[in-house]
Design an enzyme around this catalytic site. Sequence first.
Site, PDB file in Angstrom:
ATOM      1  N   CYS A   1      20.276 -14.976 -37.038  1.00  0.00           N
ATOM      2  CA  CYS A   1      19.962 -16.330 -37.494  1.00  0.00           C
ATOM      3  C   CYS A   1      20.924 -17.332 -36.849  1.00  0.00           C
ATOM      4  O   CYS A   1      20.864 -17.548 -35.651  1.00  0.00           O
ATOM      5  CB  CYS A   1      19.982 -16.392 -39.022  1.00  0.00           C
ATOM      6  SG  CYS A   1      19.123 -17.849 -39.679  1.00  0.00           S
TER       7      CYS A   1
ATOM      8  N   GLU B   1      19.901  -7.642 -42.730  1.00  0.00           N
ATOM      9  CA  GLU B   1      20.929  -7.217 -43.692  1.00  0.00           C
ATOM     10  C   GLU B   1      20.496  -7.434 -45.132  1.00  0.00           C
ATOM     11  O   GLU B   1      21.084  -6.869 -46.063  1.00  0.00           O
ATOM     12  CB  GLU B   1      22.250  -7.953 -43.423  1.00  0.00           C
ATOM     13  CG  GLU B   1      22.296  -9.408 -43.826  1.00  0.00           C
ATOM     14  CD  GLU B   1      21.733 -10.368 -42.789  1.00  0.00           C
ATOM     15  OE1 GLU B   1      22.010 -11.581 -42.891  1.00  0.00           O
ATOM     16  OE2 GLU B   1      21.011  -9.922 -41.873  1.00  0.00           O
TER      17      GLU B   1
ATOM     18  N   HIS C   1      16.725 -11.877 -41.082  1.00  0.00           N
ATOM     19  CA  HIS C   1      17.934 -11.313 -41.695  1.00  0.00           C
ATOM     20  C   HIS C   1      17.717  -9.860 -42.111  1.00  0.00           C
ATOM     21  O   HIS C   1      17.424  -9.592 -43.287  1.00  0.00           O
ATOM     22  CB  HIS C   1      18.321 -12.134 -42.929  1.00  0.00           C
ATOM     23  CG  HIS C   1      18.914 -13.459 -42.630  1.00  0.00           C
ATOM     24  ND1 HIS C   1      20.255 -13.641 -42.368  1.00  0.00           N
ATOM     25  CD2 HIS C   1      18.348 -14.695 -42.545  1.00  0.00           C
ATOM     26  CE1 HIS C   1      20.502 -14.923 -42.146  1.00  0.00           C
ATOM     27  NE2 HIS C   1      19.356 -15.594 -42.246  1.00  0.00           N
TER      28      HIS C   1
END
Length: 276
Positions: free
Chosen positions: A142, A254, A252
Amino acid sequence: RNAQRRDRKDGPAMHDLLCCPRRIDAYVMNKPVCESTRIALRPPASFSRCKRTPCPMKSAVIVFPGINRERDMMHALEATTGVKPVAVWHAETALPKVDLVVVPGGFSYGDYLRCGAIAARSPIMADVKAKALKGLKVLGVCNGFQIITEAGLLPGALVRNASLHFVCREVKLTIENNATWFTNRMAKGQVVTCPIAHGEGNYICDPETLARLEGENRVVFRYAEGTNPNGAMNDIAGITNEAGNVIGMMPHPENMIDPIHGRQDCRPLFEGLLAA
């Protein structure tokens, strides 16, 4: 036998040495042993690394003012590799000895000037760039994608979403290249769910660069057909550099690795680091 006795006395276990050629090299090169011992310590070429004692993946996460996903990223890395990452403040001038550097998401410097433009010129980025040119793995997510692109590690630019609105939702990602160090546990063409949260994720580049990215299989992630949230060229969600050691992506991953997230679609991406 003498080598084994010496090893038990003042070195790592022989089993651990045999399980990881990199440990052998580090151990042998720092020990005054004869060439015959050096050869004896080396496993045959066909010997595979033991799954019980994998060589740890050491990572660092860069922290800038305004970044807000560094803890999410550190959690994902530790949960999948078993090693706690090192947090590196942007004002540092040298990276610790690691295998991977992650530039996480957020709003570095409040996204002033251009997203990532100020962070790309932080002191630590000079060493990130220098080590990336020598082969260090770098992942930008990002705002991190924007930062490493502004730093010149990846081609193109990330500009305002075509809708002119900030977009925060889950999207469908297609794995376009599963031969990278981050996607090696995914199948080519596999579609996964991944969150996004950005206002400037619209990837653009000149026609020649776009042709090279597509022709050289350097598009790693693509928004699945009909789900492009920002107007990015060719639905591009993530790319890699020519050498293959730098990867940038807008979604994202994660935030899609733990049962508490509702899904674990992106966990294999991080688990793939162990095989990299």
